[in-house]
Design an enzyme around this catalytic site. Sequence first.
Site, mmCIF file in Angstrom:
data_model
loop_
_atom_site.group_PDB
_atom_site.id
_atom_site.type_symbol
_atom_site.label_atom_id
_atom_site.label_comp_id
_atom_site.label_asym_id
_atom_site.label_seq_id
_atom_site.Cartn_x
_atom_site.Cartn_y
_atom_site.Cartn_z
ATOM 1 N N ARG A 297 0.847 -1.199 0.000
ATOM 2 C CA ARG A 297 0.000 0.000 0.000
ATOM 3 C C ARG A 297 0.878 1.242 0.000
ATOM 4 O O ARG A 297 0.383 2.352 -0.145
ATOM 5 C CB ARG A 297 -0.910 -0.010 1.235
ATOM 6 C CG ARG A 297 -1.901 -1.161 1.266
ATOM 7 C CD ARG A 297 -2.413 -1.408 2.651
ATOM 8 N NE ARG A 297 -1.301 -1.635 3.572
ATOM 9 C CZ ARG A 297 -1.359 -1.533 4.887
ATOM 10 N NH1 ARG A 297 -2.501 -1.211 5.455
ATOM 11 N NH2 ARG A 297 -0.291 -1.753 5.632
ATOM 12 N N TYR B 215 -2.128 -2.686 -4.605
ATOM 13 C CA TYR B 215 -2.332 -4.089 -4.956
ATOM 14 C C TYR B 215 -2.937 -4.206 -6.372
ATOM 15 O O TYR B 215 -2.649 -5.143 -7.109
ATOM 16 C CB TYR B 215 -3.241 -4.774 -3.938
ATOM 17 C CG TYR B 215 -2.678 -4.815 -2.519
ATOM 18 C CD1 TYR B 215 -1.332 -4.557 -2.256
ATOM 19 C CD2 TYR B 215 -3.507 -5.127 -1.441
ATOM 20 C CE1 TYR B 215 -0.837 -4.611 -0.963
ATOM 21 C CE2 TYR B 215 -3.016 -5.189 -0.147
ATOM 22 C CZ TYR B 215 -1.679 -4.919 0.091
ATOM 23 O OH TYR B 215 -1.192 -4.971 1.380
ATOM 24 N N LYS C 87 -2.304 -18.808 4.862
ATOM 25 C CA LYS C 87 -3.308 -19.416 5.723
ATOM 26 C C LYS C 87 -3.787 -18.371 6.733
ATOM 27 O O LYS C 87 -2.976 -17.506 7.080
ATOM 28 C CB LYS C 87 -2.793 -20.661 6.439
ATOM 29 C CG LYS C 87 -1.335 -20.700 6.910
ATOM 30 C CD LYS C 87 -0.768 -19.753 7.891
ATOM 31 C CE LYS C 87 -1.267 -19.542 9.234
ATOM 32 N NZ LYS C 87 -0.465 -18.640 10.065
ATOM 33 N N ASP D 150 -4.462 -18.201 13.579
ATOM 34 C CA ASP D 150 -3.075 -17.966 13.196
ATOM 35 C C ASP D 150 -2.210 -19.223 13.312
ATOM 36 O O ASP D 150 -1.481 -19.554 12.387
ATOM 37 C CB ASP D 150 -2.462 -16.838 14.027
ATOM 38 C CG ASP D 150 -1.239 -16.278 13.317
ATOM 39 O OD1 ASP D 150 -1.405 -15.726 12.213
ATOM 40 O OD2 ASP D 150 -0.119 -16.434 13.830
#
Length: 327
Positions: free
Chosen positions: A37, A58, A97, A178
């Site tokens: 960004r 992006y 993930k 996480d």
Amino acid sequence: MAYKIKWGIMGLGKIAHKLASDLQLSSYAELYGVASRDEQKAKDFGAKHNAAKCYGSYEELTDDPEVDVIYIATPHVFHFENAMLCLKNGKHVLGEKPMGMNAKQVEAMIAEAKSRNLFLMEGIWTRFIPATEKLIELLNQKIIGDILFVRADFGFTSPFNPEGRLYNKKLGGGALLDIGIYPIYFSLLTLGIPTRIQASARMTPTGVDSYCAMLFDYANKTQALLDCTLEADTPTEAYIYGSKGHIKIHNRFHHPEKLSLYRNKELVQEIEIKHSGFGYLHEIEEVNHCIKNNLIESPKLPHAMSSNLVSVMDQVRREIGLVYDSD
Ligand SMILES: NC(=O)c1ccc[n+]([C@@H]2O[C@H](COP(=O)([O-])OP(=O)(O)OC[C@H]3O[C@@H](n4cnc5c(N)ncnc54)[C@H](OP(=O)(O)O)[C@@H]3O)[C@@H](O)[C@H]2O)c1
């Protein structure tokens, strides 16, 4: 020279640096473009890792017709919108993930990839680590007989920071999504889909789980005992107990380099297999292989595994009362 698959990276944080470093080890891929960004951050990252194109958004990366595949390395809550942006612009995707925040998101991503004939895979690098491949081979040989039960934990100490990715609910914080994903993946790999899921968690003031304990039951009466935490440095090992012995998968079991085989309490074999680089090269090569062979999913880590994984995590979240905005 054979064509090298042109990789892009979206979101240039900690893990992006490691994957970019491992990409340099591949003979079949090149790091072509990176996107942040923040344009200066992209330029610094690109200079460090030798990327041809450095973008300050992006969208510019997904608009670049040269890019073949994009690795998404943003916080969990953005994986869905980032992956959809890539797929809608004709890019193959390796997404970190968890693939999405919930089953609804993951199913939509898979449907989008299928409808566009694009490759999509979740970054469960564990599956491609050479020692994991060896473990699968040993289990297929029934070296410890029939599996009775599995144990796995994943824990490290992360100081409480309500704004940080790990504790901030708006960024999809919590131990389960996480790191709990790894013990759960391990249970799916070794035992399949549970028929009953019990879970209990301790929650932080930000409303996410800092510790989550899980007990899964299976139709064939096997069980998995799993836990994860952001509050303590737990062993981060896995054990598979069978009718003829057990296998210990050493720390950290999600990218192991050592397996120990025991029979009747006796250590009978130690197997050490190093992985390359930080360990991400193996999943990178799987992505290269699948794209070169026009596969839209990896036979080793198929879409169904990501569907099952998120479905189990959704069930655990219902047990512990963990709800995100995306639900
Ligand atoms: N496979 C593994 O071993 C492994 C290990 C660690 C993490 N992960 C996964 O990788 C993902 C990223 O983890 P990380 O540890 O690399 O995180 P991180 O260091 O915080 O980096 C995440 C990056 O996402 C981008 N981002 C976009 N929107 C953001 C926002 N609103 N707030 C913060 N960052 C934002 C930022 O890149 P820009 O500023 O460049 O846009 C940031 O640098 C997670 O989903 C995690 O599950 C995987």
